[in-house]
Design a protein around this motif. Structure first.
Motif, short mmCIF file in Angstrom:
data_model
loop_
_atom_site.label_atom_id
_atom_site.label_comp_id
_atom_site.label_asym_id
_atom_site.label_seq_id
_atom_site.Cartn_x
_atom_site.Cartn_y
_atom_site.Cartn_z
N PHE A 92 1.56 5.37 -6.96
CA PHE A 92 1.18 3.98 -6.93
C PHE A 92 -0.35 3.85 -6.96
N ASN A 93 -0.83 2.91 -7.76
CA ASN A 93 -2.25 2.58 -7.74
C ASN A 93 -2.44 1.53 -6.65
N CYS A 94 -3.18 1.89 -5.61
CA CYS A 94 -3.21 1.08 -4.39
C CYS A 94 -4.60 0.55 -4.06
N LEU A 95 -4.61 -0.62 -3.43
CA LEU A 95 -5.80 -1.13 -2.77
C LEU A 95 -5.90 -0.44 -1.42
N LYS A 96 -7.04 0.18 -1.16
CA LYS A 96 -7.25 0.92 0.09
C LYS A 96 -8.01 0.04 1.08
N VAL A 97 -7.48 -0.09 2.28
CA VAL A 97 -8.08 -0.93 3.31
C VAL A 97 -8.27 -0.12 4.58
N GLU A 98 -9.48 -0.15 5.12
CA GLU A 98 -9.77 0.54 6.37
C GLU A 98 -10.08 -0.48 7.46
N TYR A 99 -9.66 -0.19 8.70
CA TYR A 99 -9.88 -1.12 9.80
C TYR A 99 -9.71 -0.38 11.13
N ALA A 100 -10.18 -1.00 12.20
CA ALA A 100 -10.02 -0.44 13.54
C ALA A 100 -8.86 -1.14 14.23
N THR A 101 -8.03 -0.37 14.91
CA THR A 101 -6.91 -0.92 15.68
C THR A 101 -7.11 -0.58 17.15
N LYS A 102 -7.08 -1.60 17.99
CA LYS A 102 -7.21 -1.41 19.44
C LYS A 102 -5.97 -1.93 20.12
N ARG A 103 -5.33 -1.09 20.93
CA ARG A 103 -4.13 -1.48 21.65
C ARG A 103 -4.36 -1.34 23.15
N ALA A 104 -4.28 -2.45 23.84
CA ALA A 104 -4.36 -2.45 25.30
C ALA A 104 -3.04 -3.01 25.80
N MET A 105 -2.11 -2.11 26.13
CA MET A 105 -0.74 -2.51 26.41
C MET A 105 -0.35 -2.28 27.87
N GLY A 106 -1.35 -2.28 28.77
CA GLY A 106 -1.07 -2.10 30.18
C GLY A 106 -1.39 -0.71 30.68
N GLY A 107 -1.44 0.27 29.77
CA GLY A 107 -1.81 1.63 30.12
C GLY A 107 -3.20 1.93 29.58
N PRO A 108 -3.48 3.20 29.29
CA PRO A 108 -4.77 3.55 28.69
C PRO A 108 -4.98 2.82 27.36
N VAL A 109 -6.20 2.33 27.13
CA VAL A 109 -6.50 1.64 25.88
C VAL A 109 -6.54 2.65 24.74
N GLU A 110 -5.89 2.31 23.64
CA GLU A 110 -5.82 3.19 22.47
C GLU A 110 -6.68 2.62 21.36
N ASN A 111 -7.68 3.38 20.93
CA ASN A 111 -8.55 2.98 19.83
C ASN A 111 -8.29 3.89 18.63
N LEU A 112 -7.92 3.28 17.53
CA LEU A 112 -7.58 4.04 16.33
C LEU A 112 -8.40 3.58 15.14
N LEU A 113 -8.60 4.48 14.21
CA LEU A 113 -9.15 4.14 12.91
C LEU A 113 -7.99 4.19 11.93
N SER A 114 -7.70 3.08 11.28
CA SER A 114 -6.50 2.97 10.45
C SER A 114 -6.87 2.80 8.98
N THR A 115 -6.05 3.37 8.12
CA THR A 115 -6.18 3.19 6.68
C THR A 115 -4.80 2.86 6.12
N THR A 116 -4.73 1.76 5.35
CA THR A 116 -3.47 1.37 4.73
C THR A 116 -3.68 1.19 3.24
N TRP A 117 -2.71 1.67 2.45
CA TRP A 117 -2.76 1.52 1.01
C TRP A 117 -1.66 0.53 0.58
N PHE A 118 -2.04 -0.49 -0.20
CA PHE A 118 -1.13 -1.52 -0.67
C PHE A 118 -0.99 -1.44 -2.19
N ALA A 119 0.27 -1.49 -2.67
CA ALA A 119 0.53 -1.49 -4.11
C ALA A 119 1.06 -2.86 -4.54
N LYS A 120 0.67 -3.30 -5.72
CA LYS A 120 1.15 -4.58 -6.25
C LYS A 120 2.66 -4.49 -6.51
N GLY A 121 3.36 -5.53 -6.09
CA GLY A 121 4.80 -5.58 -6.26
C GLY A 121 5.57 -4.82 -5.20
#
Length: 247
Positions: free
Chosen positions: A192-221
């Motif tokens: 798939f020819n994809c649009l590449k998107v990078e972003y930071a994800t922070k999860r504070a769900m009551g326990g230790p805070v989780e900081n992630l660096l995320s990359t998602t690839w999106f394909a048309k259709g």
């Protein structure tokens, strides 16, 4: 002749719009995504279905996707469902991918708590569920805009999902979003020819805070083809890859 010309124009516009959408547009379309979690070397399949596709009077197309997964572990041994939404606006050729709304997040948390209670031998009553829903206050959503052809390194605004239940607060934040151009991704479902998107994800769900660096690839259709989460040192925490597609 005028009718034929108008029909031809509509078809051309329709094809152009379809090529711009980073989303599935066929109701009933199914897909399987393989999820790998590094800690514990856990691997599972997520089964997704496009449960609805609607077109509004202004041409905005919205597709709702349900994903079902059996989460390993003692507490949540049953099948869990999550929902995401894609919305394409032909006026600006932007697809908005909403990972989770406030209502969907609330339903997910309630479902997890019900399963945890059942696993411990307690079956929640209807009144229990009413009180639980009253006690939970959820607002916001997790979403990102996907322009048809964004400029390299262009950024987008952060989004936050918040949940308050008694004295407990939970938040998930997507921030520092940036478009990183296009990249061909090879998966078990194909290339798939994809649009590449990078972003930071922070999860504070009551326990230790989780900081992630995320990359998602999106394909048309298609929509999401692959997502990789790493820690700040680049160690892969989890990975989701499209395994198969079917109409």
């Amino acid at each position: 002749m005028k009718y034929i010309i108008n029909l031809a124009a509509a078809l051309v516009l329709g094809c152009t719009a379809a090529s711009a959408q980073y989303m599935p547009t066929t109701e009933g379309k199914t897909f399987v995504t393989t999820q790998k979690i590094t800690e514990g070397n856990v691997e599972s399949d997520i089964n997704g279905t496009v449960i609805s596709v609607q077109t509004a009077a202004d041409g905005v197309i919205t597709a709702r996707v349900e994903e079902k997964e059996t989460i390993p572990g003692d507490l949540f041994s049953g099948e869990m469902s999550t929902f995401s939404t894609y919305s394409y606006n032909p006026a600006d050729k932007v697809t908005t991918y909403t990972m989770m709304t406030a209502d969907d997040f609330k339903a997910f948390i309630v479902d997890m708590l019900v399963q945890a209670a059942s696993a411990s031998g307690h079956t929640p009553t209807e009144q229990d569920l009413i009180e639980l829903n009253k006690a939970m206050k959820v607002r916001g959503e997790l979403s990102m805009p996907l322009p048809e052809d964004p400029e390299m390194d262009a950024t987008f605004d952060k989004s936050i999902l918040r949940c308050t239940m008694g004295t407990q607060n939970m938040t998930i934040t997507i921030s520092k979003g940036v478009y990183k151009g296009f990249e061909e991704i090879e998966t078990p479902a194909g290339k798939f020819n994809c649009l590449k998107v990078e972003y930071a994800t922070k999860r504070a769900m009551g326990g230790p805070v989780e900081n992630l660096l995320s990359t998602t690839w999106f394909a048309k259709g298609v929509g999401v083809v692959k997502t990789v989460d790493t820690d700040k040192k680049g160690k892969v925490i989890s990975e989701q890859t499209l395994k198969s597609l079917a109409e």
